[in-house]
Write a protein that holds these residues in place. Sequence first.
Motif, mmCIF file in Angstrom:
data_model
loop_
_atom_site.group_PDB
_atom_site.id
_atom_site.type_symbol
_atom_site.label_atom_id
_atom_site.label_comp_id
_atom_site.label_asym_id
_atom_site.label_seq_id
_atom_site.Cartn_x
_atom_site.Cartn_y
_atom_site.Cartn_z
ATOM 1 N N LEU A 265 -11.482 -7.669 -25.589
ATOM 2 C CA LEU A 265 -11.497 -6.180 -26.497
ATOM 3 C C LEU A 265 -10.207 -5.668 -25.714
ATOM 4 O O LEU A 265 -9.327 -4.640 -26.433
ATOM 5 N N ASP A 266 -9.969 -5.812 -24.276
ATOM 6 C CA ASP A 266 -8.860 -5.079 -23.672
ATOM 7 C C ASP A 266 -7.427 -5.570 -24.388
ATOM 8 O O ASP A 266 -6.404 -4.689 -24.677
ATOM 9 N N ASP A 267 -7.377 -6.861 -24.818
ATOM 10 C CA ASP A 267 -6.347 -7.275 -25.335
ATOM 11 C C ASP A 267 -5.866 -6.818 -26.553
ATOM 12 O O ASP A 267 -4.787 -6.312 -27.076
ATOM 13 N N VAL A 268 -7.116 -6.696 -27.435
ATOM 14 C CA VAL A 268 -7.077 -6.106 -28.919
ATOM 15 C C VAL A 268 -6.579 -4.787 -28.843
ATOM 16 O O VAL A 268 -5.693 -4.253 -29.638
ATOM 17 N N THR A 269 -7.297 -3.944 -28.113
ATOM 18 C CA THR A 269 -7.201 -2.452 -28.177
ATOM 19 C C THR A 269 -5.697 -2.039 -27.404
ATOM 20 O O THR A 269 -5.030 -1.177 -28.312
ATOM 21 N N VAL A 270 -5.204 -2.828 -26.551
ATOM 22 C CA VAL A 270 -4.040 -2.317 -25.972
ATOM 23 C C VAL A 270 -2.845 -2.614 -26.976
ATOM 24 O O VAL A 270 -1.892 -1.974 -27.378
ATOM 25 N N THR A 271 -2.968 -3.860 -27.771
ATOM 26 C CA THR A 271 -2.267 -4.176 -28.954
ATOM 27 C C THR A 271 -2.100 -3.354 -29.835
ATOM 28 O O THR A 271 -1.017 -2.839 -30.327
ATOM 29 N N GLN A 272 -3.305 -2.686 -30.359
ATOM 30 C CA GLN A 272 -3.225 -1.835 -31.335
ATOM 31 C C GLN A 272 -2.563 -0.649 -31.182
ATOM 32 O O GLN A 272 -1.882 0.171 -31.864
ATOM 33 N N ALA A 273 -3.056 -0.012 -29.954
ATOM 34 C CA ALA A 273 -2.326 1.189 -29.609
ATOM 35 C C ALA A 273 -1.090 1.114 -29.432
ATOM 36 O O ALA A 273 -0.165 1.877 -30.107
ATOM 37 N N ALA A 274 -0.532 0.082 -28.970
ATOM 38 C CA ALA A 274 0.962 -0.085 -28.693
ATOM 39 C C ALA A 274 1.786 -0.244 -30.176
ATOM 40 O O ALA A 274 2.605 0.210 -30.394
ATOM 41 N N ALA A 275 0.992 -0.752 -31.025
ATOM 42 C CA ALA A 275 1.645 -1.061 -32.512
ATOM 43 C C ALA A 275 1.714 0.242 -33.031
ATOM 44 O O ALA A 275 2.914 0.675 -33.813
ATOM 45 N N VAL A 276 0.704 1.321 -32.988
ATOM 46 C CA VAL A 276 0.840 2.355 -33.583
ATOM 47 C C VAL A 276 1.777 3.159 -32.896
ATOM 48 O O VAL A 276 2.673 4.103 -33.558
ATOM 49 N N TRP A 277 1.913 3.232 -31.671
ATOM 50 C CA TRP A 277 2.928 3.862 -30.808
ATOM 51 C C TRP A 277 4.265 3.719 -31.316
ATOM 52 O O TRP A 277 5.132 4.410 -31.390
ATOM 53 N N GLU A 278 4.701 2.218 -31.450
ATOM 54 C CA GLU A 278 5.902 1.833 -31.898
ATOM 55 C C GLU A 278 6.217 2.227 -33.554
ATOM 56 O O GLU A 278 7.276 2.786 -33.824
ATOM 57 N N LEU A 279 5.096 2.381 -34.246
ATOM 58 C CA LEU A 279 5.476 2.641 -35.498
ATOM 59 C C LEU A 279 5.829 4.456 -35.416
ATOM 60 O O LEU A 279 6.491 4.749 -36.478
ATOM 61 N N SER A 280 5.110 4.974 -34.906
ATOM 62 C CA SER A 280 5.334 6.559 -34.724
ATOM 63 C C SER A 280 6.890 6.510 -34.158
ATOM 64 O O SER A 280 7.519 7.673 -34.624
ATOM 65 N N ALA A 281 7.286 5.844 -33.166
ATOM 66 C CA ALA A 281 8.419 5.901 -32.670
ATOM 67 C C ALA A 281 9.533 5.683 -33.654
ATOM 68 O O ALA A 281 10.667 6.368 -33.636
ATOM 69 N N ALA A 282 9.472 4.702 -34.556
ATOM 70 C CA ALA A 282 10.094 4.313 -35.496
ATOM 71 C C ALA A 282 10.298 5.649 -36.838
ATOM 72 O O ALA A 282 11.394 5.787 -37.363
ATOM 73 N N ASN A 283 9.148 6.166 -37.103
ATOM 74 C CA ASN A 283 8.914 7.024 -37.788
ATOM 75 C C ASN A 283 8.041 8.281 -37.548
ATOM 76 O O ASN A 283 6.764 8.343 -37.783
ATOM 77 N N PRO A 284 8.772 9.489 -36.816
ATOM 78 C CA PRO A 284 7.881 10.473 -36.043
ATOM 79 C C PRO A 284 7.177 11.050 -37.325
ATOM 80 O O PRO A 284 5.925 12.109 -37.126
ATOM 81 N N ALA A 285 7.571 11.083 -38.580
ATOM 82 C CA ALA A 285 6.858 11.957 -39.676
ATOM 83 C C ALA A 285 5.835 11.133 -40.398
ATOM 84 O O ALA A 285 5.403 11.715 -41.219
#
Length: 385
Positions: A265-285
Amino acid sequence: MVNSDAVVARRVRIVVAAVLVPLIVASVVLLIVLWPGGGVKVQGYQTSTARGEVTALKVCPNPQDKCNLATVKLSNGPDKGRAVPVQVPTAGGTAIAVETGQVIMLGVQDGAPLDQRYQYVDHDRTKPLLVLAVIFAIAVVALSRWRGFAALIALAVTAVMLTKFILPAILRGSSPLLVAVVGGAVIMTIAVFLTHGINAESAIALAGTIAALGLTVLLGWFFTKFSQLSGLAADGASTAKAFAPNLDISGLLVAGMVIGALGVLDDVTVTQAAAVWELSAANPAASRRELLSAGLRIGRTHVASVVNTLVLAYAGAAMPVLLVFAIQDLPMLSVISTEPVAMEVVRGLVGSLGIIAAVPLTTALAAMAVADRSRDLVARHLVRC
């Protein structure tokens, strides 16, 4: 960049105040209340132990004993440094034969004559296990550096929680399921924040982990009852029940499901949060729907591999039982319905359902936190003007 965004910080503070803080406070309070005081040892099951190196071997004087007589130089205990006689199994009496130069573990019968005081228990595997642990630690630190070092500290905390709280509290008579949930929540809080830092991304990952953990608990409890699993088919369950008659074995089974799913669970949730964070960094809008859709696409691939890994891990644990059933050539449905196999099936599927739920839960929380950052900033600037 995303963590320092004022919009993200405000949204995450709401999640932390409404969800994380109450859950963490409740877990810490219950940890203090359930903490086992004093020892939990059963006196009738205590034995003294010693270690020593085999310096000589010869056949036992009585052929009917079918053993070898070893001369063992003790490396610890009250007779440290002395050479004592110990009967050891012959090559056919144990999986790995005892040979000269090997270090073995011994049981000690206090008060017995020296020639009967020590009994062979097993080979001493301390050195190879330490070598493997050192190699593992070096590999983790070499690849992840300070974050890897923090992960090793978190691993040590997990070991302490298991040995000093979870196991003793269960033996003291506390509900295994409650102890596992409290211990798991505390372990995950320390592990996530220690390994990934105290920031918005980690807070969202931890919130997703605890939410998925709660679902895993409910599913595990329900399907243990629904499948009529007693838990006595698990290795060591009967022995534990004999020395702790009040132990809730079925609750212990569910507790094992919870602890077993934590790491994934730790592996999955940390990975998903990091993925969304990177997507937002690439496109803040990016909107919540866009971030959620993109995050779920990443999560589907991750879940497909992780679920298979978890099920195979539980199947591997039940491999000896499966081999016995294969020899008997029983119908597949009959094999699955037996408790040893059904127990592993429920473990694997409940843990997998918790992992599957962790993906949309964490992705939705992360998308809520970081969506439309630039639009909110523009709107606030226009209001000021």
